[in-house]
Structures are given as structure tokens and as C-alpha cells.
Write a protein that holds these residues in place. Structure first.
Motif, PDB file in Angstrom:
ATOM      1  N   ARG A   1       0.834  -1.198   0.000  1.00 41.67           N
ATOM      2  CA  ARG A   1       0.000   0.000   0.000  1.00 41.67           C
ATOM      3  C   ARG A   1       0.869   1.249   0.000  1.00 41.67           C
ATOM      4  NH1 ARG A   1      -4.118   1.449   4.925  1.00 41.67           N
ATOM      5  NH2 ARG A   1      -5.177   3.185   3.924  1.00 41.67           N
TER       6      ARG A   1
ATOM      7  N   VAL B   1       0.311   5.588   0.364  1.00 38.27           N
ATOM      8  CA  VAL B   1      -0.628   6.667   0.655  1.00 38.27           C
ATOM      9  C   VAL B   1       0.098   7.999   0.556  1.00 38.27           C
ATOM     10  CG1 VAL B   1      -2.186   7.674   2.364  1.00 38.27           C
ATOM     11  CG2 VAL B   1      -1.943   5.187   2.222  1.00 38.27           C
TER      12      VAL B   1
ATOM     13  N   GLU C   1      -4.256   6.910  -2.797  1.00 40.13           N
ATOM     14  CA  GLU C   1      -3.588   5.628  -2.521  1.00 40.13           C
ATOM     15  C   GLU C   1      -3.106   4.946  -3.797  1.00 40.13           C
ATOM     16  OE1 GLU C   1      -5.315   2.969   0.267  1.00 40.13           O
ATOM     17  OE2 GLU C   1      -6.181   4.579   1.469  1.00 40.13           O
ATOM     18  N   ASP C   2      -2.104   4.099  -3.607  1.00 41.01           N
ATOM     19  CA  ASP C   2      -1.512   3.248  -4.626  1.00 41.01           C
ATOM     20  C   ASP C   2      -1.025   4.052  -5.836  1.00 41.01           C
ATOM     21  OD1 ASP C   2      -1.826   1.101  -2.895  1.00 41.01           O
ATOM     22  OD2 ASP C   2      -3.883   0.796  -3.570  1.00 41.01           O
TER      23      ASP C   2
END
Length: 112
Positions: free
Chosen positions: A98, A100, A107-108
Motif C-alpha cells: 500500500r 498513501v 492511494e496506490d
């Protein structure tokens, strides 16, 4: 998403940076690192005197990229960083769970 960690020679940084820019990789983290490998240290010259250092000074590049760009990035670092001598460095590729972006919460891949 992948993280590419490359330990490289200081003298090869500019050519590696240019090779990465040629494939549109313009963002990475750069750290000065010291290590100990097959070279068993190196000789440094200061004001005409030669000193043996117990460590090897290198640079570490940390690059986060989509999985489909990993082969191109590894190829660029390998071809532009190779001298053919012991101590050219290592490249390690990690899987990322992941990512952030702190500022926006993205995200990603959108966080890159």
C-alpha cells in the motif's frame, strides 16, 4: 506496485540518473550509504596520501513504480551503472502492499 532499491557507485550516478530520465523516471529518493562487500573496503587518496577505508561509500536509490515499468528501470540502472568490476552494486525489487500520499490521502498508483 514495486519498490526498487539500487546500491550504486558514486561515479555512475549521473549516467544512471540520465538513463532513468530517458525512460520518464524522474522521482526517486537518494541516500549516501556505506557498506562492506567483496571489495573489503577501498583505498582513498587525500592530499597525496593513500588511506585504506574499512567501508565502501555508495549511493542508494529508492524508486517506487508500477509493476510494468520495473524491467525498464532495472535495465536502465544495470546498463548505465555497470563497470564490469567488483563493487558495481545490487538491485533489489520489493512488492508493495500500500502507498498513501499524506497530503491528499490518495492511494496506490494515484499516490505516485
Amino acid at each position: 506496485m514495486k519498490k526498487i532499491e539500487a546500491i550504486i557507485r558514486l561515479s555512475r550516478f549521473e549516467s544512471i540518473r540520465d538513463a532513468l530520465a530517458a525512460i520518464d523516471v524522474n522521482f526517486f529518493t537518494l541516500s549516501e550509504v556505506k557498506g562492506f562487500g567483496l571489495q573489503r573496503g577501498e583505498q582513498l587518496t587525500y592530499r597525496g596520501s593513500v588511506y585504506d577505508a574499512d567501508y565502501i561509500a555508495r549511493l542508494q536509490l529508492d524508486i517506487v513504480a508500477p509493476a510494468d515499468k520495473v524491467d525498464a528501470i532495472v535495465g536502465a540502472i544495470t546498463s548505465s551503472g555497470r563497470t564490469g568490476k567488483v563493487g558495481d552494486g545490487k538491485i533489489i525489487v520489493y512488492e508493495l502492499e500500500r502507498i498513501v500520499r499524506i497530503r491528499t490521502g490518495e492511494e496506490d498508483e494515484s499516490a505516485l
